[in-house]
Motif scaffolding. Structure first.
Motif, short mmCIF file in Angstrom:
data_model
loop_
_atom_site.label_atom_id
_atom_site.label_comp_id
_atom_site.label_asym_id
_atom_site.label_seq_id
_atom_site.Cartn_x
_atom_site.Cartn_y
_atom_site.Cartn_z
N ALA A 102 9.81 17.54 -0.54
CA ALA A 102 10.06 18.82 -1.21
C ALA A 102 8.75 19.61 -1.36
CB ALA A 102 10.69 18.58 -2.58
N ARG A 103 7.68 18.88 -1.69
CA ARG A 103 6.37 19.53 -1.86
C ARG A 103 5.84 20.01 -0.50
NH1 ARG A 103 3.58 22.88 -4.37
NH2 ARG A 103 1.32 22.55 -4.38
N VAL A 104 6.06 19.23 0.55
CA VAL A 104 5.63 19.62 1.90
C VAL A 104 6.29 20.94 2.29
CG1 VAL A 104 5.74 19.01 4.35
CG2 VAL A 104 5.16 17.26 2.67
N ARG A 105 7.58 21.01 2.01
CA ARG A 105 8.35 22.20 2.36
C ARG A 105 7.80 23.43 1.65
NH1 ARG A 105 13.62 23.55 3.93
NH2 ARG A 105 14.32 25.45 2.91
N GLU A 106 7.53 23.22 0.37
CA GLU A 106 7.00 24.31 -0.45
C GLU A 106 5.67 24.84 0.12
OE1 GLU A 106 6.60 24.59 -5.34
OE2 GLU A 106 6.82 22.69 -4.33
N LEU A 107 4.77 23.87 0.39
CA LEU A 107 3.45 24.25 0.90
C LEU A 107 3.55 24.91 2.27
CD1 LEU A 107 1.42 21.06 -0.12
CD2 LEU A 107 1.08 23.38 -1.01
N LEU A 108 4.41 24.34 3.14
CA LEU A 108 4.56 24.84 4.50
C LEU A 108 5.07 26.27 4.49
CD1 LEU A 108 4.80 23.99 7.64
CD2 LEU A 108 7.22 23.76 7.11
N GLY A 112 4.88 28.35 2.15
CA GLY A 112 3.84 29.20 1.57
C GLY A 112 2.83 29.62 2.65
N LEU A 113 2.41 28.61 3.43
CA LEU A 113 1.41 28.88 4.47
C LEU A 113 1.96 29.82 5.54
CD1 LEU A 113 -0.17 25.34 4.99
CD2 LEU A 113 -1.37 27.42 4.25
N ILE A 136 -0.15 19.63 7.36
CA ILE A 136 0.74 20.77 7.69
C ILE A 136 0.08 21.65 8.76
CG2 ILE A 136 1.74 22.90 6.75
CD1 ILE A 136 2.06 21.30 4.07
N GLU A 137 -1.23 21.87 8.60
CA GLU A 137 -1.92 22.71 9.59
C GLU A 137 -1.90 22.06 10.96
OE1 GLU A 137 -5.56 23.43 7.51
OE2 GLU A 137 -4.78 25.31 6.62
N ARG A 138 -2.01 20.73 10.98
CA ARG A 138 -1.94 20.03 12.27
C ARG A 138 -0.56 20.23 12.90
NH1 ARG A 138 -5.05 16.11 9.62
NH2 ARG A 138 -3.28 14.82 9.04
N ALA A 139 0.50 20.17 12.06
CA ALA A 139 1.86 20.33 12.58
C ALA A 139 2.06 21.75 13.13
CB ALA A 139 2.87 20.02 11.47
N ILE A 140 1.52 22.73 12.40
CA ILE A 140 1.66 24.13 12.85
C ILE A 140 0.95 24.33 14.18
CG2 ILE A 140 1.02 26.52 12.32
CD1 ILE A 140 1.51 25.82 9.32
N ALA A 141 -0.25 23.72 14.29
CA ALA A 141 -1.03 23.87 15.51
C ALA A 141 -0.32 23.21 16.68
CB ALA A 141 -2.43 23.26 15.31
N GLY A 168 0.81 -1.21 0.00
CA GLY A 168 0.00 0.00 0.00
C GLY A 168 0.85 1.26 0.00
N ILE A 169 1.98 1.20 -0.71
CA ILE A 169 2.86 2.36 -0.74
C ILE A 169 2.34 3.36 -1.76
CG2 ILE A 169 5.17 3.14 -1.43
CD1 ILE A 169 6.22 0.43 -0.39
N LYS A 170 2.13 4.59 -1.32
CA LYS A 170 1.78 5.61 -2.30
C LYS A 170 2.21 6.98 -1.78
CE LYS A 170 -3.05 6.71 -1.05
NZ LYS A 170 -2.94 6.56 0.36
N VAL A 171 2.51 7.83 -2.70
CA VAL A 171 2.87 9.18 -2.32
C VAL A 171 1.59 9.95 -2.02
CG1 VAL A 171 3.87 11.33 -3.18
CG2 VAL A 171 4.93 9.16 -3.76
N VAL A 172 1.55 10.63 -0.87
CA VAL A 172 0.39 11.45 -0.58
C VAL A 172 0.52 12.71 -1.42
CG1 VAL A 172 -0.85 12.71 1.19
CG2 VAL A 172 0.23 10.53 1.75
N SER A 173 -0.23 12.72 -2.52
CA SER A 173 -0.07 13.87 -3.40
C SER A 173 -1.33 14.72 -3.40
CB SER A 173 0.27 13.40 -4.81
OG SER A 173 -0.70 12.47 -5.22
N ASP A 174 -2.33 14.26 -2.60
CA ASP A 174 -3.56 15.02 -2.46
C ASP A 174 -3.21 16.29 -1.66
OD1 ASP A 174 -5.90 16.10 -1.35
OD2 ASP A 174 -6.93 14.16 -1.51
N GLU A 175 -3.29 17.43 -2.32
CA GLU A 175 -2.86 18.68 -1.69
C GLU A 175 -3.67 18.97 -0.43
OE1 GLU A 175 -0.73 21.54 -3.47
OE2 GLU A 175 0.23 19.66 -4.04
N GLY A 176 -4.99 18.68 -0.49
CA GLY A 176 -5.86 18.95 0.66
C GLY A 176 -5.38 18.18 1.87
N GLU A 177 -5.05 16.90 1.63
CA GLU A 177 -4.59 16.05 2.72
C GLU A 177 -3.28 16.57 3.30
OE1 GLU A 177 -3.79 11.38 2.90
OE2 GLU A 177 -5.29 11.92 1.38
N LEU A 178 -2.40 17.00 2.36
CA LEU A 178 -1.09 17.52 2.79
C LEU A 178 -1.25 18.80 3.60
CD1 LEU A 178 1.52 17.20 -0.10
CD2 LEU A 178 1.40 15.99 2.08
N VAL A 179 -2.11 19.70 3.08
CA VAL A 179 -2.31 20.98 3.77
C VAL A 179 -2.88 20.73 5.16
CG1 VAL A 179 -3.65 23.13 3.76
CG2 VAL A 179 -2.48 22.34 1.66
N ALA A 180 -3.81 19.75 5.25
CA ALA A 180 -4.41 19.44 6.56
C ALA A 180 -3.32 18.96 7.52
CB ALA A 180 -5.49 18.37 6.40
#
Lengths: 99, 499
Positions: B486-492, B494-495, B446-451, B432-444
């Motif tokens: 790399a994408r996480v960093r970019e989004l983070l 940005g936020l 990231i927001e949890r990490a920030i909180a 069940g290996i997959k890259v989490v590329s769903d931006e909504g899921e990633l942003v959520a």
């Protein structure tokens, strides 16, 4: 003509893991000497102008192409064997070897 | 007991290597029986290879050509006239009671092979002189029944399968090799490896040591320095991996030195390598050559290759592995040190195959020298023996390039393939290996990490970019490593107003 000594016969018997009595060794030495003596008579016919050869035909490079031909079935291959097991030839204990 | 360094100080090692290679011809040396590995017992036999009375051998042309090719590749002279000979012995692995071989008239003589080895003082070339290359036939396989652990000793009887009897075998014998000094075990291994690469490039054998299509007998002797003569040698058989070549020679050097130091003599004998302990065990004492009562084989005619035939074969020679490697190094722009690492790890061929499957050379090299080599070392096997193919690696590299896998996930896929879970696609599906590329899921995430780490988030907002690492780490943990860092960093960033 070289003489076949009893020691020579005993040495070859040992290589073949054959146990021979002293009488048998002496008897075989005599027989081998007679056989080799008969073959050695070829020397008398071979004059110095006859080149030694391992084959009477003056041919070289007699080859076949690398093409598969049918093999025997295991049943047929083993049909003449005194004993077999699991489609393999069964042979008596191998003596005097360690591997 | 002397240390290895002390042994080299007092003694000079002399090597001699005999390599047997089963040719990859379709049929046997002297009959049309097939040569498939692993067939049911006695299904590839006929009256010729069973030594039935009246059956006559008939030489395989391809086998002769393969042997000449090997001789040419090893810089040998090809004899204009050579003969087969009978090697007589009493042992049931040959049903004829003799093996057809070559004795005093081998088909190839006096060649050499240059072996490159990376020493601490830099890359060195060792010239290994070849005494002869000759043709013979392989023997049958015995199974010893009734004794302990399948050994002859104590067995009640033996079972013979003659499928292998008569398969074309080429024996390559070196002259005595001096001057390898402390590198003797490594040079021996490097020689067998280079020879294997050449044979593979020639396409004359599948050279699988684990299946016995390439076998090495390693001779070694030690002579006290200044004595001016060679010591008594031992010959170690049953050496069936490259690693074992090195281990067997090292072990024999220690054993010889120990005997010599104790004032004992070394017995000239055949020894058997024990894979588990890395040591050797005494076998039979070597039969003297005259005991084989060699004589010219009367059932076969001489082999007399014409100059024209030899030149035709010479034209078929592929690029030498050393020249080939030099070309690849330039093509891939690999630094010398990296290239040496690839050669020593034996991965040049697999990297090349991976590149041929469409992978980037640098990425291919990184995988084979990195993760795959690491696991191979752990398992104590050669990298090329690892259960992962160049095609698998190329697929994984392509998935990373397409953003379907992160480097971290790719390592999990490699691990799965090596563990025998299937090809990359199967491992990805099963795990069940997959890259989490769903931006909504990633942003959520990231927001949890920030909180969860408001102070860290504030530092980043204030311009302390390196502080973002802790937050990215938290997101990767949250997504079980399946996000693209790399994408996480970019989004983070940005936020947090830092993009």
């Amino acid at each position: 003509m070289s003489r076949i000594s009893n020691e020579e016969v005993a040495r070859i018997a040992h290589l073949a893991r054959l146990e021979l009595s002293a009488n048998e060794i002496a008897e075989l030495a005599g027989e081998m000497e007679a056989i080799l003596g008969a073959v050695a008579r070829v020397q008398e016919a071979a004059k110095s102008d006859v080149v030694p050869t391992s084959h009477p035909l003056a041919l070289v490079n007699v080859t076949r192409p690398d093409v598969v031909r049918p093999s025997l079935t295991p049943e047929s291959a083993l049909s003449g064997a005194p004993a077999s097991e699991e489609n393999r030839f069964r042979v008596p204990q191998i003596l005097g070897e360690e591997a | 007991m002397l240390s290895y360094e002390e042994i080299i100080e007092k003694y000079e090692p002399a090597l001699g290597l005999e390599v047997h290679v089963e040719l990859g011809t379709k049929t046997k040396m002297f009959c049309g029986c097939p040569t498939e590995f692993g067939a049911e017992p006695n299904t590839q036999v006929c009256p010729v290879c069973l030594g039935m009375p009246g059956a006559l051998p008939f030489v395989n042309e391809r086998a002769i050509e393969s042997t000449i090719l090997i001789g040419l590749a090893l810089n040998c002279s090809i004899a204009p006239w050579s003969r087969f000979a009978r090697k007589n012995y009493f042992y049931p692995d040959m049903p004829k009671n003799f093996q057809i071989s070559q004795y005093d008239e081998p088909i190839c003589t006096d060649g050499y092979l240059d072996v490159e080895y990376e020493t601490p003082e830099g890359m060195k070339t060792f010239r290994i002189e070849i005494e002869r290359v000759h043709m013979e036939e392989d023997t049958g396989k015995s199974l010893h029944v009734g004794g302990a652990t399948g050994r002859i000793h104590g067995a009640e009887y033996s079972l013979l399968d003659y499928n292998r009897a008569g398969i074309p075998l080429v024996e390559i014998v070196t002259k005595t090799v001096l001057g390898t000094e402390s590198y003797a075990p490594q040079i021996a291994k490097a020689y067998v490896k280079e020879l294997r690469d050449i044979l593979r490039a020639l396409g004359v054998s599948d050279v699988k040591m684990e299946q016995g299509s390439l076998r090495c007998d390693a001779n070694i002797s030690l002579s006290p320095r200044g004595s001016g003569k060679l010591g008594t040698r031992s010959e170690t058989k049953n050496v069936n991996s490259l690693r074992s070549v090195e281990r067997a020679i090292t072990s024999e050097m220690h054993r010889h030195a120990q005997r010599l130091e104790a004032g004992e003599r070394v017995v000239q004998e055949t020894r058997h390598f024990q894979e588990d302990s890395g040591t050797t065990r005494s076998g039979r004492s070597k039969e003297q050559a005259e005991d084989y009562r060699y004589f010219p084989e009367p059932d076969l005619l001489p082999v007399a290759p014409s100059a024209e035939w030899i030149e035709q074969l010479r034209a078929q020679l592929p690029e030498r592995p050393s020249a080939h490697r030099a070309r690849l190094q330039q093509l891939w722009q690999v630094p010398d040190k990296e290239m040496a690492a690839m050669i020593n790890a034996g991965v040049v061929g697999v990297v090349e195959e991976t590149v041929a499957e469409g992978a980037d050379p640098t990425k291919a090299r990184t995988w084979w020298l990195g993760e795959i080599s690491r696991v191979a070392n752990e398992r104590e096997v050669e990298v090329v023996e690892m259960p992962i193919t160049p095609k698998d690696v190329a697929e994984i590299i392509a998935l990373v390039a397409a953003g379907d896998l992160t480097d971290k996930l790719a390592r999990q896929v490699v691990e799965g393939v090596i563990a025998g879970e299937g090809n990359p696609a199967e491992v990805i599906a099963a795990r069940g290996i997959k890259v989490v590329s769903d931006e909504g899921e990633l942003v959520a995430a990231i927001e949890r990490a920030i909180a969860a780490q408001p102070d860290t988030a504030q530092k980043v907002r204030d311009g302390n970019i390196p502080a973002a690492g802790a937050l990215i780490g938290a997101v990767m943990k949250d997504t079980k490593g399946q996000a693209d860092a790399a994408r996480v960093r970019e989004l983070l960033l940005g936020l947090l107003g830092q993009s």
